[in-house]
Write an enzyme that holds these catalytic residues in place. Structure first.
Site, short mmCIF file in Angstrom:
data_model
loop_
_atom_site.label_atom_id
_atom_site.label_comp_id
_atom_site.label_asym_id
_atom_site.label_seq_id
_atom_site.Cartn_x
_atom_site.Cartn_y
_atom_site.Cartn_z
N GLY A 46 0.83 -1.19 0.00
CA GLY A 46 0.00 0.00 0.00
C GLY A 46 0.86 1.24 0.00
N GLN A 51 2.95 9.90 1.33
CA GLN A 51 4.30 9.32 1.38
C GLN A 51 5.18 9.74 0.20
OE1 GLN A 51 2.45 5.25 2.15
NE2 GLN A 51 4.47 5.03 3.08
N CYS A 91 5.98 -0.36 6.94
CA CYS A 91 5.63 0.81 6.14
C CYS A 91 6.83 1.18 5.28
CB CYS A 91 5.28 1.96 7.08
SG CYS A 91 4.87 3.49 6.24
N LEU A 92 6.56 1.53 4.03
CA LEU A 92 7.66 1.91 3.13
C LEU A 92 8.36 3.18 3.61
CD1 LEU A 92 6.04 1.16 -0.35
CD2 LEU A 92 7.71 -0.22 0.90
N HIS A 133 -4.27 1.63 7.73
CA HIS A 133 -2.88 2.12 7.78
C HIS A 133 -2.69 3.28 6.79
CE1 HIS A 133 1.65 1.29 7.84
NE2 HIS A 133 1.50 2.10 6.82
N GLU A 134 -3.17 3.07 5.56
CA GLU A 134 -2.99 4.11 4.53
C GLU A 134 -3.85 5.34 4.83
OE1 GLU A 134 -0.48 3.69 2.79
OE2 GLU A 134 -0.27 1.53 3.06
N HIS A 137 -2.11 7.64 7.07
CA HIS A 137 -1.14 8.50 6.38
C HIS A 137 -1.79 9.79 5.89
CE1 HIS A 137 2.59 6.24 6.23
NE2 HIS A 137 2.01 5.16 5.74
#
Ligand code: NI
Length: 167
Positions: A46, A51, A91-92, A133-134, A137
């Site tokens: 995701g 991000q 997470c990226l 989660h996204e 963000h």
């Protein structure tokens, strides 16, 4: 398409709240295509526009094992939450850190797709975790902020040290 730079925690830009997308146009679809390419290249499941330093409510998710199930959520809203589940997340923007976070076990989300069509989705398991989660963000919240202050401080110190080494 292009691979975009992913902001790394604790970059303060990860804390900017994302604005609603007022008009879905070719620029939006280009952003979605670039975000998908960036997510796949980084082997993530995701990615939120936040991000990649674009502060608009756009998310891409693909939880399939073979990168064949791209889902796009523009201006997403959770309209139902059910149960609680504790799952390990990564997470990226926080590479190499994996921690358990408690979230709703199942959610119903309504959003627009890349053509501006509204859809409603019932999600559970990994997909539900990923959506929540996204969406965090988009509010400017990184998953480690669900952890204790002590753990957050340790993670920040670890990542800053690693970033200094890489520089
Ligand atoms: Ni993330």
């Amino acid at each position: 398409m292009a691979i975009l730079e992913i902001l790394q925690y604790p970059d303060p830009r990860l804390h900017l709240p994302a604005a609603r997308v007022e008009k879905i146009d070719d620029a939006t679809r280009q952003l979605v295509a670039d975000m998908a390419e960036t997510m796949y290249a980084a082997e993530g499941v995701g990615l939120a526009a936040t991000q990649v330093n674009v502060h608009q409510q756009v998310i891409v998710i693909d939880v399939s094992p073979d990168q064949t199930d791209l889902r796009v959520f523009i201006n997403p809203e959770i309209i139902r939450r059910e149960g609680l589940a504790l799952n390990q997340e990564g997470c990226l923007s926080v590479p190499g850190i994996y921690e358990n976070v408690e979230r709703a076990d199942a959610v119903t989300v309504t959003a627009l797709d890349a053509n501006g069509a509204r859809f409603t989705l019932n999600a559970s398991g990994l997909l539900a975790t990923c959506i929540q989660h996204e969406m965090d963000h988009l509010l400017g919240k990184v998953f480690v902020e669900h952890l204790s202050e002590l753990k957050q401080n340790r993670i920040r110190a670890k990542l800053k040290k690693r970033q200094r080494k890489a520089a």
